[in-house]
Design a protein around this motif. Structure first.
Motif, PDB file in Angstrom:
ATOM      1  N   LEU A  37       0.656  -1.318  -0.160  1.00 41.46           N
ATOM      2  CA  LEU A  37       0.021   0.077   0.126  1.00 41.46           C
ATOM      3  C   LEU A  37       0.800   1.358   0.015  1.00 41.46           C
ATOM      4  O   LEU A  37       2.100   1.208   0.560  1.00 41.46           O
ATOM      5  CB  LEU A  37      -1.034   0.073   1.135  1.00 41.46           C
ATOM      6  N   LEU A  38       0.335   2.119  -0.575  1.00 37.88           N
ATOM      7  CA  LEU A  38       1.173   3.452  -0.579  1.00 37.88           C
ATOM      8  C   LEU A  38       0.240   4.495   0.262  1.00 37.88           C
ATOM      9  O   LEU A  38      -1.088   4.697  -0.010  1.00 37.88           O
ATOM     10  CB  LEU A  38       1.390   3.920  -2.204  1.00 37.88           C
ATOM     11  N   GLY A  39       0.963   5.520   0.704  1.00 42.89           N
ATOM     12  CA  GLY A  39       0.327   6.548   1.657  1.00 42.89           C
ATOM     13  C   GLY A  39       1.273   7.748   1.631  1.00 42.89           C
ATOM     14  O   GLY A  39       2.442   7.670   1.496  1.00 42.89           O
ATOM     15  N   GLN A  40       0.717   8.799   2.319  1.00 38.59           N
ATOM     16  CA  GLN A  40       1.305   9.929   2.695  1.00 38.59           C
ATOM     17  C   GLN A  40       0.782  10.640   3.943  1.00 38.59           C
ATOM     18  O   GLN A  40      -0.482  10.654   4.188  1.00 38.59           O
ATOM     19  CB  GLN A  40       1.128  10.930   1.507  1.00 38.59           C
ATOM     20  N   VAL A  41       1.611  11.445   4.601  1.00 43.08           N
ATOM     21  CA  VAL A  41       1.256  12.081   5.917  1.00 43.08           C
ATOM     22  C   VAL A  41       1.874  13.247   5.971  1.00 43.08           C
ATOM     23  O   VAL A  41       2.937  13.427   5.529  1.00 43.08           O
ATOM     24  CB  VAL A  41       1.413  11.031   6.952  1.00 43.08           C
ATOM     25  N   ALA A  42       1.254  14.491   6.591  1.00 49.72           N
ATOM     26  CA  ALA A  42       1.758  15.602   6.954  1.00 49.72           C
ATOM     27  C   ALA A  42       1.274  15.809   8.446  1.00 49.72           C
ATOM     28  O   ALA A  42       0.055  15.852   8.616  1.00 49.72           O
ATOM     29  CB  ALA A  42       1.016  16.810   5.904  1.00 49.72           C
ATOM     30  N   TYR A  43       2.284  16.064   9.226  1.00 51.74           N
ATOM     31  CA  TYR A  43       2.056  16.224  10.793  1.00 51.74           C
ATOM     32  C   TYR A  43       1.878  17.713  11.025  1.00 51.74           C
ATOM     33  O   TYR A  43       2.557  18.587  10.915  1.00 51.74           O
ATOM     34  CB  TYR A  43       3.182  15.661  11.329  1.00 51.74           C
ATOM     35  N   GLY A  44       0.561  18.003  11.131  1.00 58.18           N
ATOM     36  CA  GLY A  44      -0.054  19.265  12.020  1.00 58.18           C
ATOM     37  C   GLY A  44      -0.337  20.029  10.881  1.00 58.18           C
ATOM     38  O   GLY A  44      -0.301  21.227  11.162  1.00 58.18           O
TER      39      GLY A  44
END
Length: 456
Positions: free
Chosen positions: A173-180
């Motif tokens: 699976l491929l994902g992305q996250v931006a914290y805050g």
């Protein structure tokens, strides 16, 4: 001057300037009169009709008002090409393509449809944990539901961010996250229900509300300027391992695997298109990071990237410069060869897509609030390339760009469509239909138009 300070200064000093405007909008066009609002539709929403301006047959696939489709590049079909998944107010819905028969697969609005797996007859969706704050910051569980048996299995769990794709063999699976990161705009449930997204709002230098496109440009610039930690990651579906491929304070978006190469990923750097190095390619182990396009002039923009079905080409919207000259540009991934296909402003679309023949393209159009010089651009259209290079030329130099020109065939009159809702068109696996979302009859529904070339 540090990068964050520089960006804040840009943001503070550019109210009303063209740098705030998204996609093809020029500052001269932005200062012009607002386009006329779509005419309100009265009467029942038709189930099937022939477009009087194009002669094309159109069917309404959805039964429930408020139904919608996946984002234009997300995989929506079973491997056999017989079932498509769509969103509906009741939950995740499967559509049998031979007769448009619908089946509710997973009930409930809380189930967020993400994409279809490529090797099984399963649709992937996520469920976000309840709690305060933005959904992007809360844990999520990723599930898969079988379109025939409705059996559900758990795939993974993530602490934050989102999953956008699986690879060609469904091992990652491929994902992305931006914290805050703050949202582009606080969620407005009524706007989301009507347009599938938030009603962007911002004030201009005179204190008056900006229109949707310019307000979105303001919010995009604010988000790009925020500089928050972000990651691109994979999850191994066999071991459960989460691997970070790329870390940045830029704004990551549109992460997607190649449909055929299980190790190739493309993603984008979001933000004002003329300020970012938009499209990136990277291997699934984090190696080989490279840019897909190089800017050669001021205000050259490119984006809304997508793969050909055979995985050999990466295609994208290119404007040289923004709002002036319009192309669909292609990069042949194995060789580096490039083809640019020229189109008229009225054939530009919010998004483009490609047919299973890997030759025929489609545009979902746009109104004058979105692209300069487009007075009559609200159409679903087929785009077929015509070679405009001298046929007597003995050979092409593959190190140079090959230029072609599109011939447009209009399929659906969208003059009553409000482009705050993105149509997000896609071809069915047999290439015979184009599926899209529209509010041309007031309520948001999913439609399909006959796209067979025999009618062209």
């Amino acid at each position: 001057m540090s990068a964050p300070t520089s960006r804040r200064a840009v943001l503070k000093g550019l109210w009303g300037a063209s740098a705030l405007l998204p996609l093809g909008i020029s500052s001269a066009q932005a200062q012009g009169p607002a386009p006329a609002a779509p005419k309100p539709f009265t009467g029942p929403v038709p189930k099937e009709w022939t477009d009087p301006r194009t002669g094309r047959r159109i069917v309404r696939i959805s039964e429930e008002a408020g139904s919608g489709v996946l984002y234009f590049y997300r995989h929506a079909f079973t491997p056999e090409g017989d079932v498509m998944v769509i969103k509906s107010p009741s939950g995740i819905t499967g559509v049998r393509l031979k007769d448009w028969n619908r089946t509710l697969l997973v009930p409930g609005r809380e189930n967020d449809l993400l994409f279809m797996l490529r090797t099984t007859r399963e649709a992937v969706y996520s469920v976000t944990d309840p709690g305060p704050g933005e959904a992007a910051d809360r844990p999520k569980t990723i599930y898969a539901v079988h379109v025939d048996t409705k059996k559900v299995r758990r795939l993974a769990r993530i602490a934050a961010g989102g999953v956008t794709a699986s690879n060609a063999d469904d091992s990652l699976l491929l994902g992305q996250v931006a914290y805050g990161a703050k949202p582009l705009q606080p969620k407005d449930p009524a706007s989301v229900a009507k347009f599938g997204n938030t009603e962007y709002a911002a004030l201009g230098p005179d204190g008056k509300p900006l229109n949707f496109a310019k307000a979105k440009g303001v919010r995009m610039l604010e988000r790009w300027s925020a500089r928050v930690p972000a990651e691109l990651f994979t999850i191994d579906l066999r071991s459960g391992e989460r691997k970070v491929l790329y870390k940045t304070e830029e704004w990551i978006g549109h992460a997607q695997f190649s449909p055929t190469d299980p190790n190739l990923i493309r993603f984008c750097m979001e933000g004002p298109w003329h300020r970012v190095d938009r499209i990136k390619l990277v291997q699934a182990d984090g190696s080989g990071l490279r840019s897909a396009h190089t800017r050669t002039m001021n205000f050259e923009i490119w984006g809304h990237e997508f793969f050909s079905h055979d995985g050999k080409w990466l295609w994208y919207d290119l404007q040289t410069p923004r709002g002036q000259v319009f192309w669909i540009a292609g990069l042949e991934l194995a060789t580096g060869r490039r083809i640019w296909k020229r189109m008229e402003a009225n054939d530009w679309g919010v998004h483009f897509n490609i047919a299973p023949d890997n030759k025929t393209f489609a545009s979902d159009g746009g109104d004058v609030d979105m692209v300069a010089h487009a007075a009559d651009g609200k159409w679903i259209s087929l785009l077929q390339a015509e070679d405009i290079v001298d046929a007597d030329r003995p050979s092409y130099d593959d190190k140079l760009i090959t230029v072609e020109k599109f011939k447009s065939t209009r399929l659906v009159d969208l003059s009553n469509h409000d482009y705050r809702l993105e149509p997000n068109l896609r071809f069915t696996p047999d290439g015979k239909w184009l599926v899209f979302a529209s509010n041309m009859h007031g309520a948001q529904h999913v439609y399909a138009v006959d796209a067979t070339l025999a009618n062209s």
